[in-house]
Structure formats: structure tokens, C-alpha cells
Design a protein around this motif. Sequence first.
Motif, PDB file in Angstrom:
ATOM      1  N   LYS A 156     -11.902   2.933  -0.778  1.00 14.88           N
ATOM      2  CA  LYS A 156     -12.794   2.630   0.291  1.00 14.88           C
ATOM      3  C   LYS A 156     -12.144   2.207   1.620  1.00 14.88           C
ATOM      4  O   LYS A 156     -12.782   2.157   2.760  1.00 14.88           O
ATOM      5  N   THR A 158     -10.502   2.207   5.162  1.00 17.21           N
ATOM      6  CA  THR A 158     -10.479   3.379   6.116  1.00 17.21           C
ATOM      7  C   THR A 158      -9.168   3.041   7.144  1.00 17.21           C
ATOM      8  O   THR A 158      -9.001   3.853   8.001  1.00 17.21           O
ATOM      9  N   ARG A 159      -8.310   2.146   6.748  1.00 17.82           N
ATOM     10  CA  ARG A 159      -7.047   2.063   7.428  1.00 17.82           C
ATOM     11  C   ARG A 159      -7.315   1.286   9.105  1.00 17.82           C
ATOM     12  O   ARG A 159      -6.873   1.919   9.855  1.00 17.82           O
ATOM     13  N   CYS A 160      -8.362   0.568   8.946  1.00 13.86           N
ATOM     14  CA  CYS A 160      -8.537   0.069  10.204  1.00 13.86           C
ATOM     15  C   CYS A 160      -7.739  -0.986  10.718  1.00 13.86           C
ATOM     16  O   CYS A 160      -7.589  -1.375  11.867  1.00 13.86           O
ATOM     17  N   TYR A 161      -7.193  -1.476   9.595  1.00 16.59           N
ATOM     18  CA  TYR A 161      -6.066  -2.667   9.845  1.00 16.59           C
ATOM     19  C   TYR A 161      -6.749  -3.889  10.163  1.00 16.59           C
ATOM     20  O   TYR A 161      -6.057  -4.795  10.981  1.00 16.59           O
ATOM     21  N   ALA A 162      -8.010  -4.242   9.856  1.00 18.25           N
ATOM     22  CA  ALA A 162      -8.680  -5.413  10.651  1.00 18.25           C
ATOM     23  C   ALA A 162      -7.903  -6.672   9.613  1.00 18.25           C
ATOM     24  O   ALA A 162      -7.964  -7.709  10.152  1.00 18.25           O
ATOM     25  N   ALA A 165      -4.973  -7.559  11.222  1.00 17.96           N
ATOM     26  CA  ALA A 165      -5.025  -8.301  12.536  1.00 17.96           C
ATOM     27  C   ALA A 165      -5.484  -9.481  12.492  1.00 17.96           C
ATOM     28  O   ALA A 165      -5.147 -10.520  13.042  1.00 17.96           O
ATOM     29  N   SER A 186       1.945   6.924   4.077  1.00 15.60           N
ATOM     30  CA  SER A 186       0.962   7.892   4.768  1.00 15.60           C
ATOM     31  C   SER A 186      -0.092   6.934   5.359  1.00 15.60           C
ATOM     32  O   SER A 186      -0.511   6.002   4.980  1.00 15.60           O
ATOM     33  N   THR A 187      -0.075   7.558   6.613  1.00 13.09           N
ATOM     34  CA  THR A 187      -1.273   6.930   7.459  1.00 13.09           C
ATOM     35  C   THR A 187      -2.850   7.341   7.333  1.00 13.09           C
ATOM     36  O   THR A 187      -3.655   7.044   7.890  1.00 13.09           O
ATOM     37  N   ALA A 188      -2.683   8.549   6.605  1.00  9.34           N
ATOM     38  CA  ALA A 188      -4.122   9.015   6.281  1.00  9.34           C
ATOM     39  C   ALA A 188      -4.731   8.202   5.322  1.00  9.34           C
ATOM     40  O   ALA A 188      -4.452   7.350   4.557  1.00  9.34           O
ATOM     41  N   ALA A 189      -6.245   7.949   5.393  1.00  5.33           N
ATOM     42  CA  ALA A 189      -6.890   6.914   4.755  1.00  5.33           C
ATOM     43  C   ALA A 189      -7.384   7.766   3.403  1.00  5.33           C
ATOM     44  O   ALA A 189      -8.525   7.834   3.230  1.00  5.33           O
ATOM     45  N   LEU A 190      -6.502   8.041   2.645  1.00  3.90           N
ATOM     46  CA  LEU A 190      -6.445   8.620   1.382  1.00  3.90           C
ATOM     47  C   LEU A 190      -5.970   7.904   0.300  1.00  3.90           C
ATOM     48  O   LEU A 190      -4.921   7.080   0.725  1.00  3.90           O
ATOM     49  N   PRO A 220     -14.312  -4.561   6.764  1.00  4.90           N
ATOM     50  CA  PRO A 220     -15.525  -3.940   6.846  1.00  4.90           C
ATOM     51  C   PRO A 220     -15.785  -3.518   5.599  1.00  4.90           C
ATOM     52  O   PRO A 220     -17.024  -3.338   5.263  1.00  4.90           O
ATOM     53  N   GLN A 221     -14.985  -3.018   4.795  1.00  3.82           N
ATOM     54  CA  GLN A 221     -15.377  -2.274   3.579  1.00  3.82           C
ATOM     55  C   GLN A 221     -15.531  -3.377   2.322  1.00  3.82           C
ATOM     56  O   GLN A 221     -15.816  -2.844   1.024  1.00  3.82           O
TER      57      GLN A 221
ATOM     58  N   CYS C 227      -7.564  -4.405  16.213  1.00  6.02           N
ATOM     59  CA  CYS C 227      -7.753  -3.892  14.995  1.00  6.02           C
ATOM     60  C   CYS C 227      -8.620  -2.472  15.092  1.00  6.02           C
ATOM     61  O   CYS C 227      -9.145  -2.504  16.376  1.00  6.02           O
ATOM     62  N   TYR C 232     -13.933   2.521  13.815  1.00  5.81           N
ATOM     63  CA  TYR C 232     -13.946   3.426  12.828  1.00  5.81           C
ATOM     64  C   TYR C 232     -15.505   3.231  12.345  1.00  5.81           C
ATOM     65  O   TYR C 232     -15.811   4.212  11.651  1.00  5.81           O
ATOM     66  N   GLU C 245       2.472  15.350   6.988  1.00  6.74           N
ATOM     67  CA  GLU C 245       2.848  15.002   5.593  1.00  6.74           C
ATOM     68  C   GLU C 245       3.210  16.059   4.538  1.00  6.74           C
ATOM     69  O   GLU C 245       2.784  16.996   4.559  1.00  6.74           O
TER      70      GLU C 245
END
Lengths: 267, 281, 330
Positions: A156, A158-162, A165, A186-190, A220-221, C227, C232, C245
Motif C-alpha cells: 500500500k 506510495t513512498r510519500c515518505y511522510a 518527515a 528501488s524508489t519505485a512504489a512497487l 496516509p495509507q 514529505c 501523492y 532499475e
Amino acid sequence: MMKALRQEAAKLLQEKRAALIIGFAEREGHPALFISKPEDCERLFYDVSCRQNLAAYLSKPEVSARRPVAIVASLAALRSLVVLTAESQAAPGQVLALAVDKDAFLGTFDVAGAAELLRSKYPDLGPEKALLERVGELSKKSVVERAAFWAEEFAKCTRCYACRAACPGCYCARCIVEKNAPQWVSTAALGHGNYSWNIMRAFHQSGRCTLCGACEAACPQGLPLMVLNAALDREALEEFGARPGYDPEGKPVIGSWSAEDDHSYMR
Amino acid sequence: MNDDLYKPFLLRIETARDEAPDVRTFRLKFADEGERVEFFRRYRVGMFGLYGVPGEGESTFCVASPPTREGYIECTFRKVGRVTQALQDLEVGQALTFRGPYGSHFPIDSWKGRDLLFIAGGIALPPMRSVIWNILDRRAEFGKVTVVYGARTTADLVYKHELAEWAARPDMTLVTTVDPGGQTPDWKGKVGFVPVVLKELNPAAKNCVAVLCGPPIMIKLTLPVLSALGFSPKDIYTTLENRMKCGVGKCGRCNVGGVYVCKDGPVFTLDELSRLPAGDM
Amino acid sequence: MKTIEIGRFSDLAQALSTAGYRVAAPVDDGGVVRFKEWTKGREIALGAVPVDSVKDFLFPRSEVVARFALEEAGAFTPVPVERFAPKTVALGVRPCDAAALAALDAVFNWDYRDGSYNARRAATTVVSLACAKADAHCFCISVGGAPDGTAGADAILRPADGGSKLVFEALSDKGRLLEAMVSDGQAVPDAPAALKKRFDPAAVGRWLAANFESPFWKEAALACLGCGACAYACPVCHCFDLQDESDRKECRRLRNWDSCGFGLFTLHASGHNPRPDQSARWRQRVMHKFSIYPQKFKTLACTGCGRCARLCQAGMAIAETCERIEALGR
């Protein structure tokens, strides 16, 4: 309680012991409030629904440029202040805490005072019972089941890094996830990148996390980040006797090595 | 129109030349003839591309050769990050990915009959070199051509072989300079900062277009000199750099105020630049 | 009149699924309502604004945009990327999220056209759900929308008979294709949510265009922790990063969501950063939505969904910022 907090904050500004007060506003959501005039201290508010750990602002350049700073600090935030000091991230004498615990205002403390208060009055802060029970339940599952549980949760993200922070302990100018030569994570949200990121974030907090809960509140998730944090907190305590946030001169477990450490994992 | 925006052309390195410390030039050949034709149909001087190494990513810099040389493109770049490092690690014969040409160009057709003054500092000669060669390849259409080029040290001057060629040409003037202390014993050019050398040179502003590229401090100190010489902000051109990912106005990071460097730029007149918020550069 | 019993709403999802559509809908996922792919048996949660929006189905968090087979000694061969654009019905899209599609269409199609976005857009039918309720963060009415707005939607569902039914109304050819799956009935539509206009975006835009260097920004952005939660969650925000990648055999060039709130977003390789602090980044966010975007595309880049404020841990609320800006401009 609120009256004492407001008066004390105003006094700090009047006496120029602080140039900036960071507290919570009363309006919905209790957002962070930045005050530099004594009369504005009437707007300060605190109750347990104030979820931010205001120590996170201390590493923000716009805030450190306005030292000395006083923050409204829950017990967990007090521990964060001590951790930051131990890690040379809080300028000594430049940061004060307006300490609060649930519905009590405890007074103004510098870092040494905060550590003393914690040691004498709150010597064994740790995860709450319900949280430990969740950790316990999850620990009973098999490794495969646990991995599946976390894979579903991390999917879930999203890599918002809240979470990063929100955390006072996440103060790196360039987080490992943003280092690209080489690209460690990897920076992809996968799937696999999300798994690496979330495990790594928690791991970098082991023995440093003060269990304030700001990361989980910020997500958020709704990822159960505190379950990871609490599990690592117990590991750090049981394996290394680490109780972060009590000793401004203590060495973080993750940043130190001792011949006394358990080395049995090396075969 | 191709709407597969991130599908790159394939270019093969024909030659590689070291220009200065960490600065290298590639001559690149198109792997596909159709792609070569497509590139030159759109390419004008001043436009840029995204050069990539699969596994490392893409990096944005100018095309340093003119559209009058249709067999190849050249690029000159400094090693500053992950992708430029990977690009410099490539050897002759190896391939790289390329997207472009993108962005605005120098309106050289509108400069016909006018004198041209080029002022460049250090690694900023490459975006100007394509313009200079384009002009020289169509020499008869333009008036006097003057190039003032400075670098920190003689070692930092790029295109040394071409500087010698330009210096020998009777139909243009080349003034090279290095910062004080940057000269070698056999240095025959000037010693001094670009703005000072430009002031001494005292070029006529009448019917002249100035093209200015260099580090921010050089630009900052050269603009007042051009202004004192009588150049109008509409006759001074430069090219901006900003971090880019897509190159086609979508990824949202290269804007300065409301202007997208990748689409509205990278070529701007000083007049246009003066309307942008300086606090966003 | 076409109507659906609210208790039988999943039947419509099932019918669409049977007809070969991928169905996206707000689903309760362990206490958090997400806009995600619906699977049989899942309850559709129409009551809450989901944390994600339909944007995710058109512009996914992460997408392969180029692919290369890696060979010996640095050699590689491009591999064509198959476009992922299944026939989709997005059910229960909030009017603010449907309205956001105009802004996304604009950026993905000015000059250069983004084929993969367009393919998914063309394959998606948007069935929106008018809002009978709004919360303190909703402000669609202030940015040209409405709780029962139809912009961007192929069909709209309107709550009726006190929330026990939904009235289905087709708005486009794509929407009319679904009419057969909804039965005839009678119902009295409920009143849409009542919202007060909080600010005038044109006035905000005028102040923004003239006040890039205002001290307002330093103070307004103090709480922002940098953030990407707001970007998003936003149905309009579309900034992205491109990242390679690879494993030993293959390189995938990925387009990943990115945010102007991050410090590294504009950092040059040289170390120079045109937006060196959070006030410059927050200014960019507000400027982009209320000044740059409307100037460029004649549409705001904000539809008033309120997600950013609802989710922000530090209480950064863009509507409140706009109110303050409007007051500054008076």
C-alpha cells in the motif's frame, strides 16, 4: 494545564530564553504552531490527540536559523530531544522543552533536565500493552506468514515518505533511499522496493525510536509502522539493554560496537 | 506524431575525445537512418537532448554540433553525477540512448546580416559551439564574428584543437583568456577575467547580437559590461540549465516561475529572463 | 429513470466485471478506504472520500516507460513496452476527482502527447458519485466545482430517496454504454452537499502573479515537513521522476511519482538548488496550482477535494493558504 503552558511559553519569549516556540494549535487536527510573540502564546493547545513529534522540526534549517527554540514536548518527544543530543543533532543550550504528559504541564527543561526528569519519574517508558500484544501475536506466526502480512501492508505504501518527515530521528540530509551511486533501494512504489524501504526505515530506528507514533499517524495509507518499531524496541532492549532517550551522552545501539555484544550469530 | 515519449533513439559512439579534466566529447552516429532523418528534421542550434545509459538513467545536456553536419551529433559534458560517470565509462563502439532534440533554439535566421559576439566561460562553450559552427558553415550570411572564451586555467579550455582552427581563420576573431594564475609559461592568450577582457576588447554594439553562456558569476559580471557597451536586452541571448527528467513539459521540475526551461527554453533573451523570478533560479 | 438500490451497488460492479471491464471503486481496506481494483465479494465503500483517487488508474505510481535487454559488455537492445490500458470502469469517483481529469489531460497532451496516459484515459469510463455530504476540508465550490459537478464524468450517480438509492445518468457515449446494466426505477434525488465559497481563485492568482518574493512564504511554510503526502494524494499532481532499475538481464526505465515538496526534486548535480528551502517548495506548490497552471492551461490545478489537508500531518491546508492570500490581496 493549558494556562500554565501558555504562561510559561510567553515567559520564555519575554525573557528571550527562546526566540521561537513550537507548539500545537487548537483548531481541528491540532497543526504545529510557530510563535515568536508572547501574546500569541494564548493560541497554544495540548491534549493527547496532538500526534506530531515537534522535535522533528529541530533539523529543519528554517527552524534552526531561529534558535533558541522551545518545543512543546510529550514524554516521547522529550526522549527524542535526548536522542538527538546524544547524536549531536541538537545544539546544546539552544533547545528547550515545554514538557507535557497527557493533561499535565511538567515545566520547562533543557536537555539535561529532561533526561533527569525521565530517569527519575518515567524510568521504563516503552510500547503500550496493546501494541506489545500485536507484536506478540505477529511473532507467533511463521516467518512465511509474517512476510506475507508485511508484503500486503507494504504494497500500500506510495513512498510519500511522510513517516520519514514525521520522525525526529530521520534527519539525514540525504536519506539512504535517495543515494543513487549505487542505488541501494528501488524508489519505485512497487513490491520489493517498498519492502526494502519500510524495513530499512524501521531498522535505522532500532534502539533510537522513542515510540512517539508520529510516523504511523502521518502515514496516509495507515500502515501499522508502530508494530515494527515496537518489535525492534524490544529487541534492542533485550539484546543490548538499550533504552533510548534517557542519556544525552549515550551511544546509539545502531551506531556503536562493543566486545560485550552478542556475536553468536557469526558462525 | 510518436506518442511513445520515452522510447529513445540509439546512438553509437564513433569517437571520444578528452577536452579537459572530467570533460569529454563524443561523436555519435545514429543506429537507425530513419531516426537520423527524424532528428535533423527537427534539430536547430541550442536544442538539447537526454543522453542515457540503461541501468543508470538519463542526463540532460546540449547538442554541441550544428545541424549543418548531418552525419552525426556531438556532445561535450562534464562528469558530475551517476549518469555522466556512466556515460564517460562507455567506450568507442558502444551505444547510448538519446531522446531529443527538445526545447527552443537560437533564432539564427533572424540574425542574418548582423555582427555576432559570442562570450563563453569554461564548460559553457559546448552549447555555443554548435551555434558558432552553424554560423561558420553559413559564413556569408552574417557580419563580423567575434568569440571571447575564458576558462579558469589553460587545462580547462575545451575544444583546444578547434580554438587553434578558429584563431587561424581570417573571417573571425577569437580572444581566449584564462583567470590570473591559470596560465602556463607558453600561454599566448590573455590573462584576466572574461568581463574585464570583454571591456578591453570594446566590441561595437550596433547591429550586433551577443550570445552569453557561462557560470552564474561570469554572467552576473558580464551583463553590466554588455549593457555599458550599448547592447539591448533583446539582443543578448543565453541558455539556461535546470534539472530535468522528461524534457517534454510534463515532469514538473524545470520551471522558473511560470516558464518551463525544457519547453519555453533553454534559449532565452536577457529581456525574457528579466521577467522571470530570480528567486526560482 | 435509471436507479440502483444502494444495498445492491456491488451487483453493478459484478455486472461490469462480467461484461469484461476492470472495475475500480472505493473499497474499505482494513479501515482505510482506497480507490482500487474491485474484486468479487468486496464491499464498496461509498460513504467516505478514499485516500487515493482515480488518478492512480491513469497515471500509476510507477510505470515502465522503456525497457532494454542487457547483453555482454554493456551492449543492450531496446525491448518494446506493451501499453497497459485495460477496459476499465471507475465507479463512485468523486466529482472533484473526475474534474481533475481535465487538468491531467492538459499536461499530458500539450504539444507532446503521452500515449500511455491517453490509452488508459480512452479505455476508462468514469462514473462519478455526487456528494450528499462534505467535510470541513472539502472546498470544490471555491475552485469552480460542485458536489454534484459533472466535469470529467461519463456518467453520474446521484444519491436519492434519503441515500437509499442512486440515480444513474449517462453524460457521454461511454456512459450510455452502461445504461443497459442499470434497471429502470423511480426515486427522488437528494440535495447535494451544501458548501460555502471560501475564496476566489482568480483573486488568489492575481496576488500570486505579483508576489513571488513576499515574506508570506517563509512564514506560511514553517510547518511543512517536506514529505509527498499531499502531492501523492492529490488528484491533479502529476510530477514524476524517471529512474532506471536493472538486474543482470534487463533494464526497466520507470516513471515514478515525485513531489515538488521534496528537497532533492530540483537539486542540480552541481549541488546548486533553485528551491533551497521548504518555503520555496511550498510556494511552487501553491503557484503551480493557482497561477502557473491556469495561465498555461486555462484550468486550475486544484479541484478542492481537500485530501492534502485531510492527510497532512502538519496541518498544511491549501484552502486556508488561499484564504490568507486573498486577504493579503485586498
